[in-house]
Scaffold this motif. Structure first.
Motif, mmCIF file in Angstrom:
data_model
loop_
_atom_site.group_PDB
_atom_site.id
_atom_site.type_symbol
_atom_site.label_atom_id
_atom_site.label_comp_id
_atom_site.label_asym_id
_atom_site.label_seq_id
_atom_site.Cartn_x
_atom_site.Cartn_y
_atom_site.Cartn_z
ATOM 1 N N GLN A 148 0.827 -1.204 0.000
ATOM 2 C CA GLN A 148 0.000 0.000 0.000
ATOM 3 C C GLN A 148 0.866 1.261 0.000
ATOM 4 O O GLN A 148 0.566 2.235 -0.699
ATOM 5 C CB GLN A 148 -0.928 -0.012 1.212
ATOM 6 C CG GLN A 148 -1.992 -1.107 1.166
ATOM 7 C CD GLN A 148 -2.831 -1.155 2.426
ATOM 8 O OE1 GLN A 148 -2.801 -0.229 3.235
ATOM 9 N NE2 GLN A 148 -3.573 -2.238 2.609
ATOM 10 N N GLN A 149 1.946 1.226 0.778
ATOM 11 C CA GLN A 149 2.846 2.375 0.812
ATOM 12 C C GLN A 149 3.504 2.599 -0.549
ATOM 13 O O GLN A 149 3.674 3.740 -0.999
ATOM 14 C CB GLN A 149 3.924 2.165 1.883
ATOM 15 C CG GLN A 149 3.424 2.279 3.308
ATOM 16 C CD GLN A 149 2.939 3.680 3.642
ATOM 17 O OE1 GLN A 149 3.485 4.673 3.160
ATOM 18 N NE2 GLN A 149 1.906 3.770 4.467
ATOM 19 N N LEU A 150 3.865 1.504 -1.214
ATOM 20 C CA LEU A 150 4.482 1.626 -2.534
ATOM 21 C C LEU A 150 3.496 2.173 -3.560
ATOM 22 O O LEU A 150 3.880 2.932 -4.458
ATOM 23 C CB LEU A 150 5.021 0.271 -2.989
ATOM 24 C CG LEU A 150 6.317 -0.185 -2.310
ATOM 25 C CD1 LEU A 150 6.682 -1.593 -2.766
ATOM 26 C CD2 LEU A 150 7.455 0.775 -2.619
ATOM 27 N N GLN A 151 2.239 1.788 -3.434
ATOM 28 C CA GLN A 151 1.224 2.336 -4.332
ATOM 29 C C GLN A 151 1.103 3.842 -4.142
ATOM 30 O O GLN A 151 0.983 4.597 -5.119
ATOM 31 C CB GLN A 151 -0.115 1.646 -4.086
ATOM 32 C CG GLN A 151 -0.155 0.192 -4.542
ATOM 33 C CD GLN A 151 -1.439 -0.514 -4.159
ATOM 34 O OE1 GLN A 151 -2.233 -0.003 -3.364
ATOM 35 N NE2 GLN A 151 -1.653 -1.704 -4.708
ATOM 36 N N GLN A 152 1.142 4.282 -2.887
ATOM 37 C CA GLN A 152 1.101 5.717 -2.611
ATOM 38 C C GLN A 152 2.349 6.413 -3.158
ATOM 39 O O GLN A 152 2.287 7.537 -3.670
ATOM 40 C CB GLN A 152 0.985 5.954 -1.098
ATOM 41 C CG GLN A 152 -0.327 5.490 -0.490
ATOM 42 C CD GLN A 152 -1.524 6.220 -1.078
ATOM 43 O OE1 GLN A 152 -1.483 7.433 -1.299
ATOM 44 N NE2 GLN A 152 -2.594 5.476 -1.350
ATOM 45 N N THR A 153 3.486 5.721 -3.055
ATOM 46 C CA THR A 153 4.731 6.282 -3.583
ATOM 47 C C THR A 153 4.659 6.447 -5.095
ATOM 48 O O THR A 153 5.104 7.465 -5.648
ATOM 49 C CB THR A 153 5.919 5.369 -3.219
ATOM 50 O OG1 THR A 153 6.003 5.247 -1.794
ATOM 51 C CG2 THR A 153 7.231 5.942 -3.747
ATOM 52 N N GLU A 154 4.097 5.442 -5.782
ATOM 53 C CA GLU A 154 3.943 5.531 -7.238
ATOM 54 C C GLU A 154 3.039 6.699 -7.622
ATOM 55 O O GLU A 154 3.321 7.432 -8.578
ATOM 56 C CB GLU A 154 3.370 4.224 -7.783
ATOM 57 C CG GLU A 154 4.343 3.065 -7.787
ATOM 58 C CD GLU A 154 3.756 1.834 -8.444
ATOM 59 O OE1 GLU A 154 4.107 1.555 -9.600
ATOM 60 O OE2 GLU A 154 2.930 1.161 -7.796
ATOM 61 N N ALA A 159 2.440 12.214 -9.640
ATOM 62 C CA ALA A 159 1.974 13.584 -9.421
ATOM 63 C C ALA A 159 3.129 14.578 -9.549
ATOM 64 O O ALA A 159 2.974 15.667 -10.122
ATOM 65 C CB ALA A 159 1.327 13.699 -8.040
ATOM 66 N N LEU A 160 4.290 14.196 -9.012
ATOM 67 C CA LEU A 160 5.465 15.060 -9.121
ATOM 68 C C LEU A 160 5.866 15.247 -10.584
ATOM 69 O O LEU A 160 6.175 16.367 -11.015
ATOM 70 C CB LEU A 160 6.622 14.458 -8.332
ATOM 71 C CG LEU A 160 7.965 15.193 -8.438
ATOM 72 C CD1 LEU A 160 7.854 16.596 -7.851
ATOM 73 C CD2 LEU A 160 9.070 14.408 -7.738
ATOM 74 N N THR A 161 5.839 14.157 -11.339
ATOM 75 C CA THR A 161 6.195 14.232 -12.761
ATOM 76 C C THR A 161 5.252 15.163 -13.511
ATOM 77 O O THR A 161 5.692 16.003 -14.310
ATOM 78 C CB THR A 161 6.148 12.827 -13.390
ATOM 79 O OG1 THR A 161 7.097 11.983 -12.725
ATOM 80 C CG2 THR A 161 6.488 12.887 -14.869
ATOM 81 N N LEU A 192 12.700 0.891 -5.193
ATOM 82 C CA LEU A 192 11.848 0.372 -4.124
ATOM 83 C C LEU A 192 10.947 -0.752 -4.630
ATOM 84 O O LEU A 192 10.769 -1.775 -3.960
ATOM 85 C CB LEU A 192 10.998 1.501 -3.537
ATOM 86 C CG LEU A 192 11.738 2.533 -2.679
ATOM 87 C CD1 LEU A 192 10.813 3.695 -2.340
ATOM 88 C CD2 LEU A 192 12.272 1.890 -1.400
ATOM 89 N N LEU A 193 10.391 -0.574 -5.815
ATOM 90 C CA LEU A 193 9.523 -1.602 -6.388
ATOM 91 C C LEU A 193 10.301 -2.879 -6.686
ATOM 92 O O LEU A 193 9.811 -3.995 -6.452
ATOM 93 C CB LEU A 193 8.866 -1.073 -7.666
ATOM 94 C CG LEU A 193 7.812 0.020 -7.470
ATOM 95 C CD1 LEU A 193 7.411 0.620 -8.816
ATOM 96 C CD2 LEU A 193 6.584 -0.534 -6.754
#
Length: 214
Positions: A148-154, A159-161, A192-193
């Protein structure tokens, strides 16, 4: 475990060893080192040497003791995208070696050989330390939370991009600092992924082996 080790040890090369360039730091850059691998102990060692890539089969090794050693168990070996010769070895101790082979074929030999050794020793350790049922459930919960944390990171990286690409005056989406930020964010997310995928794969293989033992 034995099958993977035998596969490495029975290749045309009697031993996984050879000359590689090792990135030291910004000041010293790339340095030639002679590398050897103890497949049974999962130990990668490197020595000071005097040679060059044109004479890479006959290096002059300085001293009998290795300049450095890293443990391969649990390490992540990755080819680099920057060229066809560079690869990295990321150890669970936090050590990271950035290495460069003589050519693309040599890099592939090193990556395949090191990965086989890593997998053999890592899987052996996971199988020999089977978790209790309650600990297994805790591990699954931890994987779910991490996923779940990785999904938020993606999502945050995406969003940053978008934010950088839609940047308007006074900044520009081609601003060097923004491009570096964008690249670092993408690279960190990918790393991370990949690490999570490796952990998940090891966990699944360990579960399968434990089930087959009953």
């Amino acid at each position: 475990m034995d099958s993977n080790l035998n596969k490495v040890l029975n290749t045309n090369r009697p031993q996984l060893s050879g000359l590689l360039q090792k990135y030291t730091n910004v000041m010293k850059g790339w340095q030639y080192r002679w590398f050897t691998v103890d497949a049974q102990a999962a130990l990668l060692s490197y020595y000071l040497c005097e040679t060059n890539m044109e004479d890479h089969l006959n290096p002059h090794i300085i001293g009998n003791s290795p300049r450095g050693q890293v443990q391969l168990t649990g390490a992540v070996v990755c080819p680099s995208d920057e060229d066809s010769r560079t690869f990295t070895v990321n150890c669970i101790t936090g050590d990271m070696l950035k290495l460069r082979a003589v050519d693309a074929r040599a890099r592939q030999e090193w990556v395949d050989g090191l990965r086989a050794i890593v997998e053999s020793h890592t899987m052996s350790g996971l199988t020999s330390s089977a978790l209790k049922p309650r600990e297994q459930l805790a591990a699954y919960d931890a994987f779910d939370a991490c996923r779940q944390q990785l999904q938020q990171t993606e999502l945050a990286n995406a969003a940053l991009t978008r934010a950088i690409e839609s940047t308007t005056s006074p900044l520009s989406h081609t601003d060097p600092d923004l491009l570096v930020l964008k690249a670092l964010s993408a690279a960190s997310t990918t790393c991370l992924l990949q690490c999570f995928g490796l952990l998940q794969r090891h966990h699944e293989i360990a579960d399968t082996r434990i089930e087959q033992s009953f």
